[in-house]
Design a protein around this motif. Sequence first.
Motif, short mmCIF file in Angstrom:
data_model
loop_
_atom_site.label_atom_id
_atom_site.label_comp_id
_atom_site.label_asym_id
_atom_site.label_seq_id
_atom_site.Cartn_x
_atom_site.Cartn_y
_atom_site.Cartn_z
N THR A 52 0.81 -1.21 0.00
CA THR A 52 0.00 0.00 0.00
C THR A 52 0.85 1.27 0.00
N TYR A 53 1.90 1.31 0.78
CA TYR A 53 2.58 2.57 1.04
C TYR A 53 3.87 2.82 0.26
N GLY A 104 -2.13 -5.51 -1.37
CA GLY A 104 -1.94 -4.25 -0.67
C GLY A 104 -1.80 -3.08 -1.63
N SER A 105 -1.16 -3.32 -2.77
CA SER A 105 -0.94 -2.25 -3.74
C SER A 105 -2.24 -1.79 -4.39
N ILE A 107 -4.84 -1.00 -2.78
CA ILE A 107 -5.46 0.00 -1.88
C ILE A 107 -4.88 1.37 -2.23
N LYS A 108 -5.63 2.16 -2.94
CA LYS A 108 -5.16 3.48 -3.35
C LYS A 108 -5.51 4.56 -2.32
N VAL A 110 -6.69 4.61 1.79
CA VAL A 110 -6.87 3.75 2.96
C VAL A 110 -8.19 4.04 3.66
N ARG A 114 -11.61 -1.13 3.05
CA ARG A 114 -10.64 -1.62 2.06
C ARG A 114 -9.54 -2.45 2.70
N VAL A 115 -9.06 -1.99 3.84
CA VAL A 115 -8.02 -2.76 4.53
C VAL A 115 -8.58 -4.10 5.01
N TYR A 174 -1.60 0.29 9.68
CA TYR A 174 -2.32 1.26 8.85
C TYR A 174 -2.79 2.46 9.68
#
Length: 201
Positions: A52-53, A104-105, A107-108, A110, A114-115, A174
Amino acid sequence: MNTSETGRVNTRNAMLILIIVSTALLRILNVGKFGDWANFTPIGATALFAGTYFRNRWAAYFTPLLTLFISDIIVNYGYYGKITLFYEGIVYVYIAFALMVFVGSLIKKVTTLRVFGATIASVLIHWIVTNFGVWISGQIYPLNAQGFTDCYIKAIPFEKNLLLGNLAYGIILYGGFEWAKKHFPLLAVPHELSISKPNYK
């Protein structure tokens, strides 16, 4: 990317690596003890978190997978009393965790929903991929329909623990990083600065 943006990204990446490595250290606290909470670890949550990050895709995959590899060595030494770099089914395990990073990627932005959805998906991926590796090896379960079914059913308690671990550590990772971005804008990449604060409903 200008110098200011480069510095921001480097600071963010350094913090992400520190968070992932520090969190993964919790995995080795109960080394040598299988117990009822086996598989309750932060390693799945860190894979989602990295996906994600990290803006750099190489870093997104390399950091959690290298962390998994190093912690695997420590954990296996705790269980078996010897250094083990590779073990039966390792390919399936790392494919599963790479796929977790990919989830995880996706998730644009948060949000809690979605998590949570990504957490469920990551556990299903781990269950399907790693247990296929266990079954196809033929060492524990016969290569027939009954063996296939038994393999997946008997893995459910371990996947339950993985789910609980992903949820617990996911909330910390998160939630903590979103809080940190709000209070320390240096941790936010440019496009995130224009996004209103996350909706956790």
